[in-house]
Design an enzyme around this catalytic site. Structure first.
Site, PDB file in Angstrom:
ATOM      1  N   GLU A  57       0.835  -1.200   0.000  1.00  0.00           N
ATOM      2  CA  GLU A  57       0.000   0.000   0.000  1.00  0.00           C
ATOM      3  C   GLU A  57       0.869   1.249   0.000  1.00  0.00           C
ATOM      4  O   GLU A  57       2.043   1.208   0.383  1.00  0.00           O
ATOM      5  CB  GLU A  57      -0.903   0.014   1.220  1.00  0.00           C
ATOM      6  N   VAL A  89      -5.620  -0.153   2.602  1.00  0.00           N
ATOM      7  CA  VAL A  89      -5.659  -1.610   2.512  1.00  0.00           C
ATOM      8  C   VAL A  89      -6.745  -2.059   1.547  1.00  0.00           C
ATOM      9  O   VAL A  89      -6.516  -2.906   0.669  1.00  0.00           O
ATOM     10  CB  VAL A  89      -5.880  -2.237   3.905  1.00  0.00           C
ATOM     11  N   SER A  99     -13.970   0.039   9.396  1.00  0.00           N
ATOM     12  CA  SER A  99     -13.138   0.201   8.213  1.00  0.00           C
ATOM     13  C   SER A  99     -13.689  -0.581   7.026  1.00  0.00           C
ATOM     14  O   SER A  99     -14.170  -1.717   7.170  1.00  0.00           O
ATOM     15  CB  SER A  99     -11.713  -0.267   8.512  1.00  0.00           C
ATOM     16  N   ALA A 100     -13.559   0.021   5.838  1.00  0.00           N
ATOM     17  CA  ALA A 100     -13.932  -0.670   4.604  1.00  0.00           C
ATOM     18  C   ALA A 100     -12.986  -1.815   4.290  1.00  0.00           C
ATOM     19  O   ALA A 100     -13.282  -2.639   3.407  1.00  0.00           O
ATOM     20  CB  ALA A 100     -13.945   0.322   3.440  1.00  0.00           C
ATOM     21  N   ASP A 101     -11.862  -1.896   5.011  1.00  0.00           N
ATOM     22  CA  ASP A 101     -10.926  -3.005   4.791  1.00  0.00           C
ATOM     23  C   ASP A 101     -11.626  -4.350   4.968  1.00  0.00           C
ATOM     24  O   ASP A 101     -11.366  -5.308   4.221  1.00  0.00           O
ATOM     25  CB  ASP A 101      -9.767  -2.948   5.795  1.00  0.00           C
ATOM     26  N   LYS A 136      -4.716  -2.194  14.120  1.00  0.00           N
ATOM     27  CA  LYS A 136      -4.117  -1.108  14.892  1.00  0.00           C
ATOM     28  C   LYS A 136      -4.676  -1.082  16.315  1.00  0.00           C
ATOM     29  O   LYS A 136      -5.858  -1.328  16.542  1.00  0.00           O
ATOM     30  CB  LYS A 136      -4.348   0.220  14.175  1.00  0.00           C
TER      31      LYS A 136
END
Length: 300
Positions: A21, A102, A136-138, A155
């Protein structure tokens, strides 16, 4: 999409490639340390036996593999946008530039034919998500994108148990690398236990090959730092609490939380979190290189 000559040749020859990334460089690490880290991370992938492919969007074109000048631009531009999957169409259509998260890195890597991706830590479910719906969209991106993601967990500022529950609900496969304990990014143990582990890169590659033959979706390989290299526990707990309190006091919300908190952590720890962040990314990149090499050796 524009592939660098090295990445294009490697993919054409079915040689191992690892996606990286660019938001780590543009938004996760301070300048000028980010530029040196960019070379170190690509070097770690090469040490693992694969070709690195750092991904970014520049002037409306998705680049898979950056030249030194393009890397300089990503690391130096303070106005570079942060692009998740939802932002990619706008940047591509309107000629914009940005660093990939990501979720967007995973999407572009998979579209390019890359099956292994190394990052620092995943995004996930934020604390107080029951009130804010901040996730998160991850996570949803990994549910529909077929690749291996090597990370040091999620995280530390996130709700780790809730994130693991969400990954389970989305049927994302999660295995620990030589551990049944889910890592906590800056520290080796988040306090959450995993159901599965793999002993080496070859087993991780075999798990992904089996998943690839069954259904779309990612295999997350959680790769903790050695305990001797982790952030001091007392310092970790203290600076995380201070960073979250500072974000709350400043009214920071949404995608701005992570860069704000990371910057606060780097300053409050006097650079200790930065050093650990770089170490864990290098650790993940080298393992990702070995997994990509093992995957390339398997029959299709």
């Amino acid at each position: 999409m524009r592939l660098s000559p090295e990445v294009a040749d490697a993919l054409a020859d079915a040689r191992p490639v690892v996606a990286l990334e660019s938001t780590l460089l543009a938004h996760g690490l301070p300048r000028p340390a980010n530029r040196a880290a960019a070379d170190q991370v690509e070097g770690a992938v090469r040490a693992g036996g694969a070709v690195p492919a750092t991904i970014a969007v520049l002037d409306g074109v998705a680049h898979v593999g950056l030249t030194p000048d393009e890397t300089d631009r990503v690391c130096a531009d303070p106005d570079l946008a942060k692009l998740g999957v939802r932002d990619l169409p706008v940047a591509l259509a309107l000629g914009g530039s940005g660093a990939t998260t990501v979720s967007s890195t995973a999407l572009l890597a998979a579209r390019a034919g890359i099956e292994v991706f190394a990052t620092g830590g995943l995004g996930g479910v934020h604390r107080q998500a029951a009130d804010t719906f901040d996730e998160s969209a991850d996570l949803t991106a990994l549910a529909r994108t077929s690749l291996v993601v090597v990370c040091a967990g999620v995280k530390s500022i996130l709700d780790v148990p809730a994130t693991l529950e969400r990954l389970e609900s989305l049927s994302v496969t999660v295995v620990g690398h030589r551990t049944r304990v889910f890592p906590g990014f800056y520290v080796a143990d988040s306090g959450s236990v995993l159901d599965w582990s793999v002993d080496d890169a070859e087993q991780a590659a075999a798990v992904f090959a089996a998943r690839r033959g069954l259904t779309p979706g990612a295999v997350v390989v959680a790769n903790p730092l050695p305990v001797a290299e982790q952030l001091d526990r007392e310092l970790h707990d203290r600076v995380i609490a201070g960073a979250l309190a500072a974000a709350e006091a400043a009214g920071v919300r949404g995608k701005e939380v992570t860069p704000f908190v990371l910057d606060h952590l780097h300053r409050a720890s006097e650079g200790a979190t930065l050093a650990v962040n770089v170490r864990l990314v290098l650790h993940n990149a080298e393992l990702a290189g070995r997994i990509a090499a093992a995957l390339a050796a398997l029959p299709r």
